[in-house]
Design a protein around this motif. Sequence first.
Motif, short mmCIF file in Angstrom:
data_model
loop_
_atom_site.label_atom_id
_atom_site.label_comp_id
_atom_site.label_asym_id
_atom_site.label_seq_id
_atom_site.Cartn_x
_atom_site.Cartn_y
_atom_site.Cartn_z
N CYS A 1 -32.57 9.56 69.27
CA CYS A 1 -33.95 9.16 69.48
C CYS A 1 -34.91 10.18 68.85
O CYS A 1 -35.84 9.81 68.13
N PHE A 2 -34.66 11.46 69.11
CA PHE A 2 -35.49 12.52 68.55
C PHE A 2 -35.47 12.46 67.02
O PHE A 2 -36.52 12.50 66.37
N ARG A 3 -34.27 12.33 66.45
CA ARG A 3 -34.16 12.30 64.99
C ARG A 3 -34.85 11.08 64.39
O ARG A 3 -35.51 11.16 63.36
N PHE A 4 -34.73 9.92 65.06
CA PHE A 4 -35.37 8.70 64.59
C PHE A 4 -36.89 8.89 64.55
O PHE A 4 -37.53 8.62 63.53
N PHE A 5 -37.46 9.36 65.65
CA PHE A 5 -38.91 9.53 65.69
C PHE A 5 -39.37 10.63 64.75
O PHE A 5 -40.46 10.54 64.18
N GLU A 6 -38.55 11.64 64.55
CA GLU A 6 -38.88 12.68 63.59
C GLU A 6 -38.95 12.11 62.17
O GLU A 6 -39.78 12.52 61.36
N ASP A 7 -38.09 11.15 61.86
CA ASP A 7 -38.10 10.50 60.54
C ASP A 7 -39.27 9.52 60.40
O ASP A 7 -39.84 9.37 59.31
N VAL A 8 -39.63 8.83 61.48
CA VAL A 8 -40.62 7.76 61.42
C VAL A 8 -42.05 8.28 61.58
O VAL A 8 -42.98 7.72 60.99
N CYS A 9 -42.23 9.32 62.35
CA CYS A 9 -43.57 9.80 62.68
C CYS A 9 -43.88 11.14 62.02
O CYS A 9 -42.97 11.93 61.76
N SER A 10 -45.15 11.37 61.80
CA SER A 10 -45.58 12.68 61.34
C SER A 10 -45.52 13.65 62.52
O SER A 10 -45.45 13.23 63.68
N GLU A 11 -45.59 14.93 62.22
CA GLU A 11 -45.57 15.93 63.29
C GLU A 11 -46.75 15.74 64.24
O GLU A 11 -46.60 15.85 65.46
N SER A 12 -47.92 15.42 63.70
CA SER A 12 -49.09 15.23 64.56
C SER A 12 -48.98 13.96 65.41
O SER A 12 -49.45 13.95 66.55
N GLU A 13 -48.36 12.93 64.88
CA GLU A 13 -48.15 11.71 65.67
C GLU A 13 -47.19 11.98 66.83
O GLU A 13 -47.43 11.54 67.96
N LEU A 14 -46.12 12.70 66.54
CA LEU A 14 -45.17 13.06 67.60
C LEU A 14 -45.85 13.92 68.66
O LEU A 14 -45.67 13.69 69.86
N PHE A 15 -46.61 14.90 68.23
CA PHE A 15 -47.31 15.77 69.17
C PHE A 15 -48.23 14.95 70.07
O PHE A 15 -48.27 15.15 71.29
N ALA A 16 -48.98 14.02 69.48
CA ALA A 16 -49.92 13.21 70.25
C ALA A 16 -49.19 12.36 71.29
O ALA A 16 -49.62 12.27 72.45
N MET A 17 -48.08 11.74 70.90
CA MET A 17 -47.33 10.92 71.86
C MET A 17 -46.72 11.77 72.96
O MET A 17 -46.76 11.40 74.14
N GLU A 18 -46.16 12.91 72.59
CA GLU A 18 -45.57 13.81 73.59
C GLU A 18 -46.65 14.30 74.55
O GLU A 18 -46.44 14.34 75.77
N GLN A 19 -47.80 14.68 74.00
CA GLN A 19 -48.90 15.17 74.83
C GLN A 19 -49.36 14.08 75.80
O GLN A 19 -49.54 14.33 76.99
N ARG A 20 -49.55 12.87 75.31
CA ARG A 20 -50.02 11.77 76.16
C ARG A 20 -49.01 11.44 77.25
O ARG A 20 -49.39 11.15 78.39
N TYR A 21 -47.74 11.49 76.92
CA TYR A 21 -46.72 11.24 77.95
C TYR A 21 -46.79 12.32 79.02
O TYR A 21 -46.74 12.03 80.22
N ASN A 22 -46.90 13.58 78.61
CA ASN A 22 -46.99 14.67 79.58
C ASN A 22 -48.25 14.57 80.42
O ASN A 22 -48.21 14.84 81.63
N VAL A 23 -49.36 14.16 79.82
CA VAL A 23 -50.59 13.94 80.58
C VAL A 23 -50.36 12.83 81.61
O VAL A 23 -50.72 12.98 82.78
N ALA A 24 -49.75 11.74 81.20
CA ALA A 24 -49.49 10.62 82.12
C ALA A 24 -48.60 11.07 83.28
O ALA A 24 -48.86 10.74 84.44
#
Length: 96
Positions: free
Chosen positions: A26-49
């Motif tokens: 899962c990590f590798r897939f999202f690393e390939d599909v998303c930019s670093e900033s997109e991953l950071f934003a999703m991770e941040q929003r999940y942690n906020v939630a």
Amino acid sequence: MAAKGKRKHSMELYKAILTLKDEDECFRFFEDVCSESELFAMEQRYNVARMLDEGHTYLDIQDETNASTATISRVGRALSEGTGAIGEVIKRAGQK
């Protein structure tokens, strides 16, 4: 905001995500599909939630995640007025 609803190409992505076998894949897939900033934003929003769900204050969440009050507020609205999926996932993830 982007138009909501099920679109053929977006549904193909979600079906592909459901085939991922484990956290590493899962990590590798999202690393390939998303930019670093997109991953950071999703991770941040999940942690906020997650933190909002646990009852943390905005100030605690800002200190922990560096999220803006606008992001925290947006995520809070998603938790209270959204589809309910993020709350379900947080609950399910906490049971592991």
